[in-house]
Design a protein around this motif. Structure first.
Motif, PDB file in Angstrom:
ATOM      1  N   UNK A 111       0.865  -1.175   0.000  1.00 44.50           N
ATOM      2  CA  UNK A 111       0.000   0.000   0.000  1.00 44.50           C
ATOM      3  C   UNK A 111       0.904   1.228   0.000  1.00 44.50           C
ATOM      4  N   UNK A 112       0.692   2.135  -0.966  1.00 43.45           N
ATOM      5  CA  UNK A 112       1.587   3.292  -1.061  1.00 43.45           C
ATOM      6  C   UNK A 112       0.828   4.512  -1.555  1.00 43.45           C
ATOM      7  N   UNK A 113       1.550   5.621  -1.621  1.00 44.24           N
ATOM      8  CA  UNK A 113       0.999   6.899  -2.096  1.00 44.24           C
ATOM      9  C   UNK A 113      -0.297   7.257  -1.371  1.00 44.24           C
ATOM     10  N   UNK A 114      -0.214   7.200  -0.031  1.00 41.35           N
ATOM     11  CA  UNK A 114      -1.359   7.553   0.819  1.00 41.35           C
ATOM     12  C   UNK A 114      -2.602   6.760   0.429  1.00 41.35           C
ATOM     13  N   UNK A 115      -2.392   5.449   0.240  1.00 38.32           N
ATOM     14  CA  UNK A 115      -3.460   4.490  -0.029  1.00 38.32           C
ATOM     15  C   UNK A 115      -4.135   4.677  -1.387  1.00 38.32           C
ATOM     16  N   UNK A 116      -3.430   5.311  -2.334  1.00 40.80           N
ATOM     17  CA  UNK A 116      -3.973   5.401  -3.689  1.00 40.80           C
ATOM     18  C   UNK A 116      -3.436   4.273  -4.569  1.00 40.80           C
ATOM     19  N   UNK A 117      -2.410   3.562  -4.125  1.00 40.82           N
ATOM     20  CA  UNK A 117      -1.868   2.398  -4.820  1.00 40.82           C
ATOM     21  C   UNK A 117      -2.015   1.175  -3.923  1.00 40.82           C
ATOM     22  N   UNK A 118      -2.606   0.115  -4.465  1.00 36.97           N
ATOM     23  CA  UNK A 118      -2.777  -1.133  -3.710  1.00 36.97           C
ATOM     24  C   UNK A 118      -2.219  -2.286  -4.536  1.00 36.97           C
ATOM     25  N   UNK A 119      -1.384  -3.123  -3.895  1.00 37.50           N
ATOM     26  CA  UNK A 119      -0.714  -4.222  -4.580  1.00 37.50           C
ATOM     27  C   UNK A 119      -0.952  -5.545  -3.869  1.00 37.50           C
ATOM     28  N   UNK A 120      -0.928  -6.610  -4.647  1.00 36.55           N
ATOM     29  CA  UNK A 120      -0.649  -7.929  -4.114  1.00 36.55           C
ATOM     30  C   UNK A 120       0.109  -8.706  -5.174  1.00 36.55           C
ATOM     31  N   UNK A 121       1.286  -9.166  -4.798  1.00 38.85           N
ATOM     32  CA  UNK A 121       2.131  -9.962  -5.690  1.00 38.85           C
ATOM     33  C   UNK A 121       2.365 -11.301  -5.007  1.00 38.85           C
ATOM     34  N   UNK A 122       2.016 -12.383  -5.678  1.00 45.19           N
ATOM     35  CA  UNK A 122       2.149 -13.688  -5.053  1.00 45.19           C
ATOM     36  C   UNK A 122       2.477 -14.774  -6.052  1.00 45.19           C
ATOM     37  N   UNK A 123       2.754 -15.951  -5.526  1.00 39.50           N
ATOM     38  CA  UNK A 123       3.166 -17.049  -6.405  1.00 39.50           C
ATOM     39  C   UNK A 123       2.925 -18.391  -5.743  1.00 39.50           C
ATOM     40  N   UNK A 124       2.891 -19.392  -6.610  1.00 41.97           N
ATOM     41  CA  UNK A 124       2.855 -20.804  -6.228  1.00 41.97           C
ATOM     42  C   UNK A 124       3.999 -21.466  -7.006  1.00 41.97           C
ATOM     43  N   UNK A 125       4.222 -22.764  -6.851  1.00 42.29           N
ATOM     44  CA  UNK A 125       5.245 -23.414  -7.675  1.00 42.29           C
ATOM     45  C   UNK A 125       4.923 -23.387  -9.179  1.00 42.29           C
ATOM     46  N   UNK A 126       3.679 -23.029  -9.536  1.00 43.32           N
ATOM     47  CA  UNK A 126       3.284 -23.024 -10.946  1.00 43.32           C
ATOM     48  C   UNK A 126       3.291 -21.635 -11.580  1.00 43.32           C
ATOM     49  N   UNK A 127       2.825 -20.631 -10.839  1.00 44.53           N
ATOM     50  CA  UNK A 127       2.647 -19.305 -11.433  1.00 44.53           C
ATOM     51  C   UNK A 127       3.036 -18.202 -10.450  1.00 44.53           C
ATOM     52  N   UNK A 155      -8.856 -14.715  -7.256  1.00 38.68           N
ATOM     53  CA  UNK A 155      -9.756 -15.180  -8.305  1.00 38.68           C
ATOM     54  C   UNK A 155      -8.976 -15.643  -9.540  1.00 38.68           C
ATOM     55  N   UNK A 156      -7.983 -14.855  -9.935  1.00 45.14           N
ATOM     56  CA  UNK A 156      -7.209 -15.200 -11.129  1.00 45.14           C
ATOM     57  C   UNK A 156      -6.386 -16.470 -10.912  1.00 45.14           C
ATOM     58  N   UNK A 157      -5.715 -16.558  -9.787  1.00 48.30           N
ATOM     59  CA  UNK A 157      -4.853 -17.711  -9.527  1.00 48.30           C
ATOM     60  C   UNK A 157      -5.670 -18.982  -9.330  1.00 48.30           C
ATOM     61  N   UNK A 158      -6.855 -18.871  -8.767  1.00 49.43           N
ATOM     62  CA  UNK A 158      -7.702 -20.052  -8.603  1.00 49.43           C
ATOM     63  C   UNK A 158      -8.054 -20.644  -9.960  1.00 49.43           C
ATOM     64  N   UNK A 159      -8.348 -19.770 -10.932  1.00 50.06           N
ATOM     65  CA  UNK A 159      -8.666 -20.247 -12.273  1.00 50.06           C
ATOM     66  C   UNK A 159      -7.429 -20.797 -12.969  1.00 50.06           C
ATOM     67  N   UNK A 160      -6.292 -20.129 -12.787  1.00 53.05           N
ATOM     68  CA  UNK A 160      -5.066 -20.546 -13.469  1.00 53.05           C
ATOM     69  C   UNK A 160      -4.561 -21.894 -12.957  1.00 53.05           C
ATOM     70  N   UNK A 161      -4.687 -22.122 -11.660  1.00 51.93           N
ATOM     71  CA  UNK A 161      -4.179 -23.366 -11.068  1.00 51.93           C
ATOM     72  C   UNK A 161      -5.034 -24.578 -11.433  1.00 51.93           C
TER      73      UNK A 161
END
Length: 244
Positions: A111-127, A155-161
């Motif tokens: 979370x940055x720029x006074x809460x105007x930017x929101x991120x989540x970056x994650x991974x599994x052994x596949x993606x 939601x995206x990773x559930x479909x991709x996996x």
């Protein structure tokens, strides 16, 4: 630098704050996904590519050449970071927003720029997947990374996996880590125990005031400065004796 080897091409300044995302210009979602894919791949970096194969109407398939990748971290180093980032999903700022039901999943909120930017970056052994949500022009409120970008990643990773949940491979040996000592910061040692992370989504709670601080507030029916001593009452003078 490790960041370059892992796929970060944006300019960095090599200051301690960059370790927790304090960047002057920031990086792209593609760079973040590329770097985290290096962790997912046990420390081997592959250059990102937009096209994996081309299928023609006649059935012919052209696939891109196999990229053997380059080892930029040891297996132990990559796994140690992964072990820490698993805690973000299970009990950290991503808990309740990001898990896809696999035991091997790791990531980090941002979370940055006074809460105007929101991120989540994650991974599994596949993606590895990076999600950014924000208002880069107006800088309007977006929200925290966990509850804002986290569900999109989930939601995206559930479909991709597609229900597959392979495990992160545990290396034969782990790195020997020590405390950091530099002109900017220092640490007496390193502990590989449980990872703890704190972030409040509701804002900071008001600190408990000490008795001295409370005295400056208004009390029921009173004025500011309630901790000051009340003036002593003026004694009633004794009556003058009457002559006999």
């Amino acid at each position: 630098r490790s960041s370059d080897l892992m796929g970060i091409t944006s300019s960095l300044e090599s200051v301690p704050a960059e370790g927790i995302g304090g960047l002057a210009e920031g990086v792209t979602p593609l760079e973040m996904a590329d770097a985290y894919a290096t962790l997912a791949n046990g420390g081997i970096h592959h250059d990102p590519t937009a096209i994996s194969k081309v299928e023609f109407p006649n059935g012919k398939v052209d696939e891109s050449g196999a990229d053997g990748g380059e080892r930029v971290l040891t297996e132990g180093q990559a796994y140690e970071v992964t072990r820490i980032l698993e805690g973000v999903i299970t009990s950290g700022t991503g808990a309740g927003y990001t898990s896809i039901g696999c035991s091997s999943e790791a990531g980090k909120t941002g979370t940055s720029e006074e809460e105007s930017d929101a991120w989540f970056v994650g991974y599994t052994p596949m993606f590895a997947t990076a999600v950014w949500v924000g208002h880069p022009q107006s800088r309007e409120y977006t929200g925290y990374g966990g509850p804002t970008a986290g569900p999109i990643w989930q939601s995206y990773m559930s479909a991709a996996q597609e229900g597959e949940c392979p495990e992160f491979e545990v290396p034969d040996s782990m790195p020997e880590l020590s405390g950091l000592d530099s002109e900017h910061t220092s640490a007496s040692g390193y502990s590989s125990g449980d990872y703890e992370e704190e972030e409040s989504y509701e804002g900071e709670e008001e600190k408990e005031k000490s008795p001295a601080e409370k005295g400056g507030e208004k009390e029921a029916g009173g004025e500011e400065g309630g901790n000051e001593a009340a003036p002593a009452p003026t004694p009633t003078p004794a009556p003058t004796p009457t002559p006999a």
